[in-house]
Design a protein around this motif. Structure first.
Motif, PDB file in Angstrom:
ATOM      1  N   LEU A  80     -40.796  11.680   3.128  1.00 59.66           N
ATOM      2  CA  LEU A  80     -39.945  10.637   4.456  1.00 59.66           C
ATOM      3  C   LEU A  80     -41.060   9.902   4.723  1.00 59.66           C
ATOM      4  CD1 LEU A  80     -37.167  12.442   6.307  1.00 59.66           C
ATOM      5  CD2 LEU A  80     -36.870  10.440   4.285  1.00 59.66           C
ATOM      6  N   HIS A  81     -42.647  10.637   4.674  1.00 59.85           N
ATOM      7  CA  HIS A  81     -42.823   9.228   5.560  1.00 59.85           C
ATOM      8  C   HIS A  81     -43.911   9.328   5.368  1.00 59.85           C
ATOM      9  CE1 HIS A  81     -41.352  11.761   9.104  1.00 59.85           C
ATOM     10  NE2 HIS A  81     -40.864  10.829   9.266  1.00 59.85           N
ATOM     11  N   GLY A  82     -44.675   9.704   3.848  1.00 53.66           N
ATOM     12  CA  GLY A  82     -45.400   9.295   3.402  1.00 53.66           C
ATOM     13  C   GLY A  82     -47.567  10.086   3.708  1.00 53.66           C
ATOM     14  N   TYR A  83     -46.928  10.867   3.894  1.00 56.03           N
ATOM     15  CA  TYR A  83     -47.813  11.578   4.623  1.00 56.03           C
ATOM     16  C   TYR A  83     -48.275  13.094   3.363  1.00 56.03           C
ATOM     17  CZ  TYR A  83     -48.851   8.855   8.463  1.00 56.03           C
ATOM     18  OH  TYR A  83     -49.400   7.339   8.788  1.00 56.03           O
ATOM     19  N   SER A  84     -49.323  13.769   3.115  1.00 58.33           N
ATOM     20  CA  SER A  84     -49.451  15.438   2.310  1.00 58.33           C
ATOM     21  C   SER A  84     -49.468  16.105   4.071  1.00 58.33           C
ATOM     22  CB  SER A  84     -50.662  15.532   2.011  1.00 58.33           C
ATOM     23  OG  SER A  84     -51.690  15.861   2.722  1.00 58.33           O
ATOM     24  N   GLU A  85     -48.816  17.551   3.011  1.00 62.66           N
ATOM     25  CA  GLU A  85     -48.835  18.503   4.409  1.00 62.66           C
ATOM     26  C   GLU A  85     -49.217  18.696   5.814  1.00 62.66           C
ATOM     27  OE1 GLU A  85     -47.454  23.203   4.815  1.00 62.66           O
ATOM     28  OE2 GLU A  85     -47.675  22.066   2.824  1.00 62.66           O
TER      29      GLU A  85
ATOM     30  N   ILE B 185     -46.327  13.691  16.801  1.00 67.05           N
ATOM     31  CA  ILE B 185     -45.685  13.825  16.270  1.00 67.05           C
ATOM     32  C   ILE B 185     -44.935  12.013  16.717  1.00 67.05           C
ATOM     33  CG2 ILE B 185     -43.309  14.357  17.927  1.00 67.05           C
ATOM     34  CD1 ILE B 185     -41.794  14.570  15.343  1.00 67.05           C
ATOM     35  N   GLY B 186     -45.638  11.878  18.127  1.00 69.37           N
ATOM     36  CA  GLY B 186     -45.132  10.450  18.810  1.00 69.37           C
ATOM     37  C   GLY B 186     -46.224   8.980  17.307  1.00 69.37           C
ATOM     38  N   THR B 187     -47.284   9.367  16.906  1.00 68.95           N
ATOM     39  CA  THR B 187     -47.514   8.675  16.031  1.00 68.95           C
ATOM     40  C   THR B 187     -47.030   8.381  14.903  1.00 68.95           C
ATOM     41  OG1 THR B 187     -48.067  10.397  14.531  1.00 68.95           O
ATOM     42  CG2 THR B 187     -49.862   9.576  16.213  1.00 68.95           C
ATOM     43  N   LEU B 188     -45.834   8.841  14.205  1.00 68.27           N
ATOM     44  CA  LEU B 188     -44.877   8.292  13.377  1.00 68.27           C
ATOM     45  C   LEU B 188     -43.359   7.624  13.776  1.00 68.27           C
ATOM     46  CD1 LEU B 188     -44.185  12.084  11.691  1.00 68.27           C
ATOM     47  CD2 LEU B 188     -46.116  10.574  11.462  1.00 68.27           C
ATOM     48  N   THR B 189     -43.269   7.397  15.155  1.00 69.83           N
ATOM     49  CA  THR B 189     -42.976   6.450  15.921  1.00 69.83           C
ATOM     50  C   THR B 189     -42.913   4.757  15.384  1.00 69.83           C
ATOM     51  OG1 THR B 189     -42.183   8.143  17.504  1.00 69.83           O
ATOM     52  CG2 THR B 189     -41.358   5.113  17.179  1.00 69.83           C
TER      53      THR B 189
ATOM     54  N   ARG C 189     -46.114   5.889   5.889  1.00 69.68           N
ATOM     55  CA  ARG C 189     -47.899   6.289   6.080  1.00 69.68           C
ATOM     56  C   ARG C 189     -47.922   4.500   5.780  1.00 69.68           C
ATOM     57  NH1 ARG C 189     -52.164  10.420   3.244  1.00 69.68           N
ATOM     58  NH2 ARG C 189     -54.104   8.760   3.425  1.00 69.68           N
ATOM     59  N   ASP C 190     -47.584   3.613   5.237  1.00 61.64           N
ATOM     60  CA  ASP C 190     -47.692   2.581   5.018  1.00 61.64           C
ATOM     61  C   ASP C 190     -47.590   1.056   5.523  1.00 61.64           C
ATOM     62  OD1 ASP C 190     -45.358   2.199   4.402  1.00 61.64           O
ATOM     63  OD2 ASP C 190     -45.317   1.837   2.650  1.00 61.64           O
ATOM     64  N   GLY C 191     -47.324   1.870   6.742  1.00 55.22           N
ATOM     65  CA  GLY C 191     -46.460   1.386   7.918  1.00 55.22           C
ATOM     66  C   GLY C 191     -44.988   0.428   8.439  1.00 55.22           C
TER      67      GLY C 191
END
Length: 649
Positions: free
Chosen positions: A79-84, A92-96, A127-129
């Motif tokens: 969903l967020h485009g990152y690896s584990e 988690i705030g960096t995903l807002t 991750r791609d913004g």
């Protein structure tokens, strides 16, 4: 809703593959709105870990104090485009998403949601913004390093799409023009768990009335076991199956139901439900049965029935057994392989018939000489119509073998020619000779003594009667020779009055009276009507044994018909002779009738659509208001002649 219970999570510290302070050993699956059961070390750790990793939504364990990811599943990473590895220990705030309008931090929102036990909406960033809406469900747990929460993240865009898809699929089922039911084979007797609106309309049962019941409740005494067994076999084999059977609505009315049942399987292939489709095919089934009955009727008709293409040659498309047999073909296939024109003795007749039928749309009783397969010729009569089916034009019709009738007509024509010749002889040769006899008897009156005069009178009278007989024979021959006699308006007054006057002049010793006026009406007859009255009047005098023959004529107008009564004072007619007197039964000159005159009367009146009868003078005809000529006279005969009046307008 009560807040979810806290889960006691096992610490993964000391694990060879997990850093201290993380919870890589979390093994459970959360669903918003459901209570989260406590998990202990005694439970199957591997099982819950599998559920966590393969959950359809993004799953993460977050430290509420630091906001760091302690654990994530594959879907959360996608969903967020990152690896584990990139997400573990990441705040988690960096995903807002940057465009998130609220100043509240996601960690605060997680804590609030955990206490309230309700999911909340948020906007995350990949991750791609790119930003996307999410729905976050939270349940708090305890880990070795302090408070944490289990986070379920659902892509709201995908959820909305799934919800929209579910809605239109549900709407499609509800608005489908066929009945739809869903049953649950996991329950006893595979009951109905869903029925759409068309099923309710089709059967008269509401969804509530059918839920929990097996669909066999629509069967009845008229339901055939064969299609029911076929449906049962399909269900037992977990395969799609279709059958048509007679079902019964709630009000007891029958209908033909086309039922299709198909299994619904889960991802593992296990049948979870069965979906059933019900379609009312009553009209089609009844139409097919009617067509089948018609085909059986056509197959058993004694005349040939066909369908062919138009054109000078023509191609047979269908033929019943009678037609195949009529032309002597070995089989239906053999017959259909032949051109239509091949069966005409003159192929030009086929072309003419085809052109005329296309122009007129229908042709009746067309006669042709046909040829059987073995070459034998015969007469046939064809009636056909032009039909259009799916834009194509065809000829449909019947053929009847009329060879026997044609042979009879030819014999009848030969007999008619002979009768015509005999009529000529009677009218000219015999009548001329009889008229000479009458003339010479008149010349001999002055040359015969008193003793011979009675004999001379007998000769003259017999000759005159013979001349009258030739008139009757002529009329009878003309009647028999008519092949297309048609009725036409004839003046009753003029025809009857003329014959009365002629009889009066011929039989001067007789009394012929008329009771009342003769109505000035027209009746449906022809030019031979005078012969009817003449022969009855003559019969009343010639067969009268009274010293003075008396004849009384009366006419009654009944509106739609006219009755002419001719009464005499003769010896009467016995009851057992009142029918035979017209020669009925044998219908010939050798019959028991009194002569060809009354036979002619009966023949002509029958052609006119009327009736003629004999009764005693004291009889009354049912429905007739005209009294007999003399109610007090028990002797004599009344001839009744009923004719149809011409209707004006």
């Amino acid at each position: 809703m009560d807040a979810p219970a806290k889960a006691e999570l096992p610490s993964a510290a000391g694990s060879a593959s997990t850093p201290a302070g993380t919870v890589r050993g979390v093994h459970y699956l959360i669903y918003v709105g459901c209570e989260l059961p406590g998990i202990t070390m005694s439970e199957d750790v591997g099982y819950y870990r599998t559920l966590f990793e393969h959950a359809p939504d993004g799953m993460a364990v977050v430290d509420l104090e630091t906001g760091a990811h302690l654990d994530v599943n594959q879907r959360y990473c996608e969903l967020h485009g990152y690896s584990e590895g990139e997400l573990l220990d990441r705040d988690i705030g960096t995903l807002t998403a940057d465009d998130r309008a609220s100043e509240e931090s996601v960690v605060d929102a997680l804590g609030r949601a955990a206490e309230a036990g309700e999911p909340f909406e948020w906007r995350n960033q990949r991750r791609d913004g790119s930003a996307f809406p999410v729905e976050i469900g939270v349940s708090d747990v305890e880990v070795d390093d302090g408070p944490a929460v289990i986070v379920r993240v659902t892509d709201a865009t995908e959820a909305s799409a799934r919800e929209s898809e579910l809605q239109w699929k549900t709407r499609a089922m509800e608005e489908a023009p066929v009945g739809i039911t869903i049953t649950d084979p996991q329950q006893a007797d595979n009951p109905v768990v869903y029925a759409n609106a068309e099923f309710e309309r089709l059967t008269g049962y509401s969804e509530a009335e059918v839920q929990g019941r097996n669909c066999r409740f629509m069967q009845g005494e008229g339901t055939d076991e064969e299609p029911v067994g076929r449906l049962r076999e399909g269900i037992d084999a977990e395969e799609p199956v279709t059958a048509e059977l007679r079902n019964y609505r709630k009000d007891g009315t029958e209908f033909w139901n086309r039922v299709t049942i198909a299994p619904i399987r889960d991802e593992s292939g296990t049948v979870e439900n069965y979906v059933g489709f019900q379609e009312d095919v009553t009209e089609r089934v009844e139409r097919e049965r009617e067509v089948a009955r018609f085909e059986r009727l056509v197959d058993h008709l004694p005349v040939g029935v066909f369908r062919s293409t138009p054109g000078p040659d023509g191609e047979f498309l269908e033929a019943n057994p009678a037609l195949v047999s009529m032309f002597g073909a070995d089989s239906k296939a053999d017959f259909l392989a032949r051109d239509v024109s091949e069966l005409y003795c003159d192929r030009a007749d086929r072309q003419t018939f085809s052109e005329q039928l296309r122009a007129a749309g229908e042709l009746a009783q067309q006669e042709f000489r046909f040829r059987r397969v073995d070459g034998e010729q015969f007469w046939g009569q064809t009636t056909a119509v032009v039909v259009e089916d799916d834009g194509e034009v065809y000829f449909e019709g019947v053929v009847q073998d009329i060879s026997t009738r044609k042979a009879y007509e030819q014999r009848l024509e030969a007999q008619r020619d002979k009768l015509e010749l005999l009529n000529e002889v009677v009218r000219h040769d015999i009548r001329n000779d009889l008229q000479l006899v009458v003339a010479y008897t008149e010349l001999l009156e002055d040359h015969v003594d008193a003793a011979g005069k009675p004999h001379l009178s007998t000769i003259a009278e017999s000759a005159s009667n013979a001349i009258e007989l030739t008139k009757t024979a002529r009329d009878l021959a003309e009647t028999v020779l008519q092949t297309d006699a048609e009725r036409e308006p004839v003046s009753l007054n003029e025809s009857l009055a003329a014959q009365i006057e002629e009889v009066r002049s011929t039989y001067e010793d007789a009394v012929v009276a008329v009771e009342g006026p003769i109505p000035a009406v027209t009746v449906l007859a022809n030019e031979m009507l005078g012969s009817v009255f003449r022969n009855v009047l003559k019969n009343a005098i010639q067969h009268n044994d009274a010293d003075v023959p008396e004849v009384t004529v009366a006419v009654t107008d009944h509106g739609d018909r006219v009755v002419v009564r001719i009464a005499d004072n003769g010896p009467g007619v016995p009851d057992d002779r009142k029918t035979e007197i017209f020669g009925k039964g044998e219908k010939g000159l050798e019959s028991n009738g009194t002569g060809i005159g009354l036979y002619l009367v009966n023949t002509l009146v029958d052609q006119y659509g009327g009736d003629v009868w004999v009764e005693d003078r004291t009889d009354r005809r049912s429905g007739d208001t005209q009294p007999p000529a003399d109610d007090a006279d028990p002797y004599g005969t009344v001839f009744g002649i009923e004719l149809e009046r011409q209707q004006i307008g």
